[in-house]
Design a protein around this motif. Structure first.
Motif, PDB file in Angstrom:
ATOM      1  N   LEU A  75      -7.868  18.620  39.147  1.00  0.00           N
ATOM      2  CA  LEU A  75      -8.329  17.322  39.996  1.00  0.00           C
ATOM      3  C   LEU A  75      -7.227  16.730  39.957  1.00  0.00           C
ATOM      4  O   LEU A  75      -6.539  17.811  39.053  1.00  0.00           O
ATOM      5  N   SER A  76      -6.896  15.850  40.390  1.00  0.00           N
ATOM      6  CA  SER A  76      -6.386  14.784  39.688  1.00  0.00           C
ATOM      7  C   SER A  76      -5.905  15.029  38.660  1.00  0.00           C
ATOM      8  O   SER A  76      -6.416  14.689  37.431  1.00  0.00           O
ATOM      9  N   ALA A  77      -4.893  13.915  38.242  1.00  0.00           N
ATOM     10  CA  ALA A  77      -4.329  13.964  36.737  1.00  0.00           C
ATOM     11  C   ALA A  77      -4.846  12.816  35.907  1.00  0.00           C
ATOM     12  O   ALA A  77      -5.366  12.942  34.608  1.00  0.00           O
ATOM     13  N   LEU A  78      -5.121  12.423  37.487  1.00  0.00           N
ATOM     14  CA  LEU A  78      -6.364  10.832  36.032  1.00  0.00           C
ATOM     15  C   LEU A  78      -7.065  11.737  35.828  1.00  0.00           C
ATOM     16  O   LEU A  78      -7.510  11.276  35.121  1.00  0.00           O
ATOM     17  N   ARG A  79      -8.382  11.572  36.886  1.00  0.00           N
ATOM     18  CA  ARG A  79      -9.229  12.232  37.063  1.00  0.00           C
ATOM     19  C   ARG A  79      -9.263  13.679  35.409  1.00  0.00           C
ATOM     20  O   ARG A  79     -10.668  13.855  34.805  1.00  0.00           O
ATOM     21  N   ASP A  80      -9.080  14.318  36.054  1.00  0.00           N
ATOM     22  CA  ASP A  80      -8.939  15.776  34.043  1.00  0.00           C
ATOM     23  C   ASP A  80      -8.220  15.220  33.369  1.00  0.00           C
ATOM     24  O   ASP A  80      -9.456  15.801  32.568  1.00  0.00           O
ATOM     25  N   GLY A  81      -7.970  14.089  33.166  1.00  0.00           N
ATOM     26  CA  GLY A  81      -7.475  13.856  32.182  1.00  0.00           C
ATOM     27  C   GLY A  81      -9.043  12.607  31.505  1.00  0.00           C
ATOM     28  O   GLY A  81      -8.834  12.972  29.462  1.00  0.00           O
ATOM     29  N   MET A  82      -9.163  12.184  32.157  1.00  0.00           N
ATOM     30  CA  MET A  82     -10.442  11.372  31.722  1.00  0.00           C
ATOM     31  C   MET A  82     -11.770  12.910  30.679  1.00  0.00           C
ATOM     32  O   MET A  82     -12.285  12.175  30.294  1.00  0.00           O
ATOM     33  N   VAL A  83     -11.919  14.040  31.557  1.00  0.00           N
ATOM     34  CA  VAL A  83     -12.683  14.600  31.331  1.00  0.00           C
ATOM     35  C   VAL A  83     -12.313  15.592  30.165  1.00  0.00           C
ATOM     36  O   VAL A  83     -13.290  15.478  29.538  1.00  0.00           O
ATOM     37  N   TRP A  84     -11.260  16.011  30.711  1.00  0.00           N
ATOM     38  CA  TRP A  84     -10.258  17.302  29.397  1.00  0.00           C
ATOM     39  C   TRP A  84      -9.897  16.029  28.069  1.00  0.00           C
ATOM     40  O   TRP A  84     -10.142  16.863  26.687  1.00  0.00           O
ATOM     41  N   GLN A  85      -9.075  14.663  28.024  1.00  0.00           N
ATOM     42  CA  GLN A  85      -8.341  14.458  27.286  1.00  0.00           C
ATOM     43  C   GLN A  85      -9.389  13.484  26.758  1.00  0.00           C
ATOM     44  O   GLN A  85      -9.238  12.550  24.779  1.00  0.00           O
ATOM     45  N   LEU A  86     -10.396  12.674  27.170  1.00  0.00           N
ATOM     46  CA  LEU A  86     -10.957  11.814  26.593  1.00  0.00           C
ATOM     47  C   LEU A  86     -12.678  11.823  26.671  1.00  0.00           C
ATOM     48  O   LEU A  86     -13.053  11.743  25.267  1.00  0.00           O
ATOM     49  N   ARG A  87     -13.443  11.663  27.483  1.00  0.00           N
ATOM     50  CA  ARG A  87     -15.077  12.004  27.020  1.00  0.00           C
ATOM     51  C   ARG A  87     -15.426  13.596  26.100  1.00  0.00           C
ATOM     52  O   ARG A  87     -16.021  13.425  24.907  1.00  0.00           O
ATOM     53  N   MET A  88     -14.875  14.438  27.140  1.00  0.00           N
ATOM     54  CA  MET A  88     -15.151  15.649  26.105  1.00  0.00           C
ATOM     55  C   MET A  88     -14.936  16.226  24.741  1.00  0.00           C
ATOM     56  O   MET A  88     -15.956  16.051  24.010  1.00  0.00           O
ATOM     57  N   PRO A  89     -13.541  15.772  23.954  1.00  0.00           N
ATOM     58  CA  PRO A  89     -13.714  16.081  22.951  1.00  0.00           C
ATOM     59  C   PRO A  89     -13.995  15.183  21.934  1.00  0.00           C
ATOM     60  O   PRO A  89     -15.483  15.574  20.813  1.00  0.00           O
ATOM     61  N   ARG A  90     -14.876  13.529  22.852  1.00  0.00           N
ATOM     62  CA  ARG A  90     -15.582  13.054  22.118  1.00  0.00           C
ATOM     63  C   ARG A  90     -17.502  12.895  22.367  1.00  0.00           C
ATOM     64  O   ARG A  90     -17.932  12.798  21.149  1.00  0.00           O
ATOM     65  N   ILE A  91     -17.137  13.625  23.348  1.00  0.00           N
ATOM     66  CA  ILE A  91     -19.196  13.902  22.861  1.00  0.00           C
ATOM     67  C   ILE A  91     -18.952  15.418  22.266  1.00  0.00           C
ATOM     68  O   ILE A  91     -20.181  15.220  21.673  1.00  0.00           O
ATOM     69  N   LEU A  92     -18.245  16.469  22.286  1.00  0.00           N
ATOM     70  CA  LEU A  92     -17.832  17.843  21.686  1.00  0.00           C
ATOM     71  C   LEU A  92     -18.432  16.430  20.259  1.00  0.00           C
ATOM     72  O   LEU A  92     -19.324  17.597  19.401  1.00  0.00           O
ATOM     73  N   THR A  93     -17.619  15.693  19.845  1.00  0.00           N
ATOM     74  CA  THR A  93     -17.650  15.801  18.572  1.00  0.00           C
ATOM     75  C   THR A  93     -18.325  14.997  17.791  1.00  0.00           C
ATOM     76  O   THR A  93     -19.486  14.902  16.446  1.00  0.00           O
ATOM     77  N   ALA A  94     -19.191  14.235  18.649  1.00  0.00           N
ATOM     78  CA  ALA A  94     -20.330  13.132  18.335  1.00  0.00           C
ATOM     79  C   ALA A  94     -21.577  14.841  18.337  1.00  0.00           C
ATOM     80  O   ALA A  94     -23.056  14.309  17.308  1.00  0.00           O
ATOM     81  N   ALA A  95     -21.631  15.836  19.180  1.00  0.00           N
ATOM     82  CA  ALA A  95     -22.786  16.697  19.024  1.00  0.00           C
ATOM     83  C   ALA A  95     -22.491  17.554  18.104  1.00  0.00           C
ATOM     84  O   ALA A  95     -23.713  17.364  17.435  1.00  0.00           O
ATOM     85  N   ALA A  96     -20.891  18.027  17.907  1.00  0.00           N
ATOM     86  CA  ALA A  96     -21.144  18.856  16.406  1.00  0.00           C
ATOM     87  C   ALA A  96     -21.547  17.745  15.166  1.00  0.00           C
ATOM     88  O   ALA A  96     -22.119  18.028  13.511  1.00  0.00           O
ATOM     89  N   VAL A  97     -21.025  16.449  14.929  1.00  0.00           N
ATOM     90  CA  VAL A  97     -21.383  15.721  14.268  1.00  0.00           C
ATOM     91  C   VAL A  97     -22.903  15.241  13.714  1.00  0.00           C
ATOM     92  O   VAL A  97     -23.596  15.723  12.633  1.00  0.00           O
ATOM     93  N   GLY A  98     -23.750  15.105  14.897  1.00  0.00           N
ATOM     94  CA  GLY A  98     -25.073  15.562  15.030  1.00  0.00           C
ATOM     95  C   GLY A  98     -25.653  16.221  14.077  1.00  0.00           C
ATOM     96  O   GLY A  98     -27.165  16.111  14.271  1.00  0.00           O
TER      97      GLY A  98
END
Length: 364
Positions: free
Chosen positions: A81-104
């Protein structure tokens, strides 16, 4: 003739019993299918939640980003992916969502364990003052201007609150569920008063907003370090707690019955309480205090599984993970471009759901 008639009667009498076995067998197979179904729902929830946000992403883009970061992109012939869209997935959303899943997942397991240990349907992971102790430690380092120490301070505060609660309960005599709950409430109120005093005395401007956001619960600042801490805690401590189903089943009938079944009551209670404290402390250190997850999810799952902890604990973990993933998705999208602390969303959903569960339980 009479022999044939008696044979027919016996055959007809067997038919209802045989037919009654079929639905009973299917009802037994339904819980067996619940775990893989809940796991599939969690995987789909994580995948779909990553695509939702101010800039929409396709599920195929999420898969390409993950494959490339896992070293599978070249093997599968996928374009990066482009650097911008890859950053949205890998750096912004995925860590947040996986952290939410683990906490829940962790909070739901801890809530189920606490409700069984204390024999209190209103128990949650924060019952023994863990949340207030973690909040006190976090607020102190935030106002001191050293946010890098926040996870350590929150974890230390949670463990310290548990130690004080159990010490107080022990000073009153034999540690019983009632004394443990009362001691936890006392320590919780003491730590909450200290938090309020520190905020009133020291918080100003941006520091106040940062403290308030953490106290309401949020995974907005989650990183891959947060995923490692929360995910590692759930995999180790959460798995160990989930394997104590038979012990918790024994505790359901009281200490005397548990001892008669061969459970070392005092040692088992201490080990389970310390395990809950360590897991809750690790989760709270990354997400703040997120309410209702550890309270309502075990009750909701219990309507399906009954009181059998061997199925209740893992299914609660999967349900709690999916629930918090979607609660956080609502928190970051419903009022775009502003975000809500996820604790507000869980309280808004959890309070009426818990009231409904109480009404349904009373009705039944």
């Amino acid at each position: 003739m009479s022999t044939a008639r008696s044979t027919a009667v016996r055959g007809s009498s067997r038919t209802p019993r045989g037919s009654s076995r079929t639905p009973r067998g299917s009802s037994l197979s339904r819980p067996a299918l619940a775990l893989p179904a809940a796991a599939l729902v969690l995987v789909l929830s994580v995948g779909v939640a990553v695509t939702i946000g101010p800039a929409d992403l396709a599920l195929s883009e999420v898969g390409r980003s993950l494959a490339n970061h896992l070293g599978l992109g070249g093997l599968l012939g996928l374009e990066p992916l482009s650097a911008l869209r890859d950053g949205m997935v890998w750096q912004l959303r995925m860590p947040r969502i996986l952290t939410a899943a683990a906490v829940g997942a962790g909070l739901a397991v801890c809530g189920a364990v606490m409700q069984s240990l204390t024999r209190n349907p209103l128990a949650d992971p924060y019952l023994l003052g863990l949340s207030s102790g973690a909040s006190l430690g976090a607020v102190l380092v935030l106002l001191a201007g050293v946010p890098l120490l926040l996870p350590v301070a929150a974890f230390a505060g949670a463990v310290g609150a548990l130690a004080l609660a159990l010490t107080l309960a022990g000073a009153l005599g034999t540690i019983t569920p009632t004394r443990t709950v009362l001691a936890g409430l006392a320590i919780s109120q003491l730590c909450a008063a200290a938090v309020s005093f520190v905020i009133f005395w020291s918080a100003k401007g941006d520091a106040f907003r940062e403290v308030l956001s953490w106290l309401m619960g949020s995974v907005a600042s989650a990183t891959w370090t947060s995923v490692a801490i929360t995910g590692g805690a759930v995999l180790v401590l959460g798995t160990l707690l989930a394997l104590t189903g038979s012990v918790l089943d024994a505790f359901t009938f009281g200490d005397t019955a548990a001892a008669a079944l061969g459970v070392p009551v005092n040692r088992a209670r201490w080990v389970l309480l310390i395990g809950v404290a360590l897991l809750t402390g690790a989760l709270v250190s990354q997400s703040g205090s997120i309410g209702f997850v550890g309270l309502i999810l075990p009750h909701a799952v219990r309507l399906f599984t009954g009181a059998r902890h061997r199925l209740l604990l893992p299914l609660s973990a999967l349900a709690g993970a999916s629930f918090l993933v979607w609660a956080d998705t609502l928190a970051r999208t419903v009022f775009e471009p502003r975000e809500l602390p996820v604790g507000i969303v869980t309280a808004a959903i959890g309070a009426p759901v818990f009231a409904f569960l109480l009404w349904k339980g009373n009705h039944r």
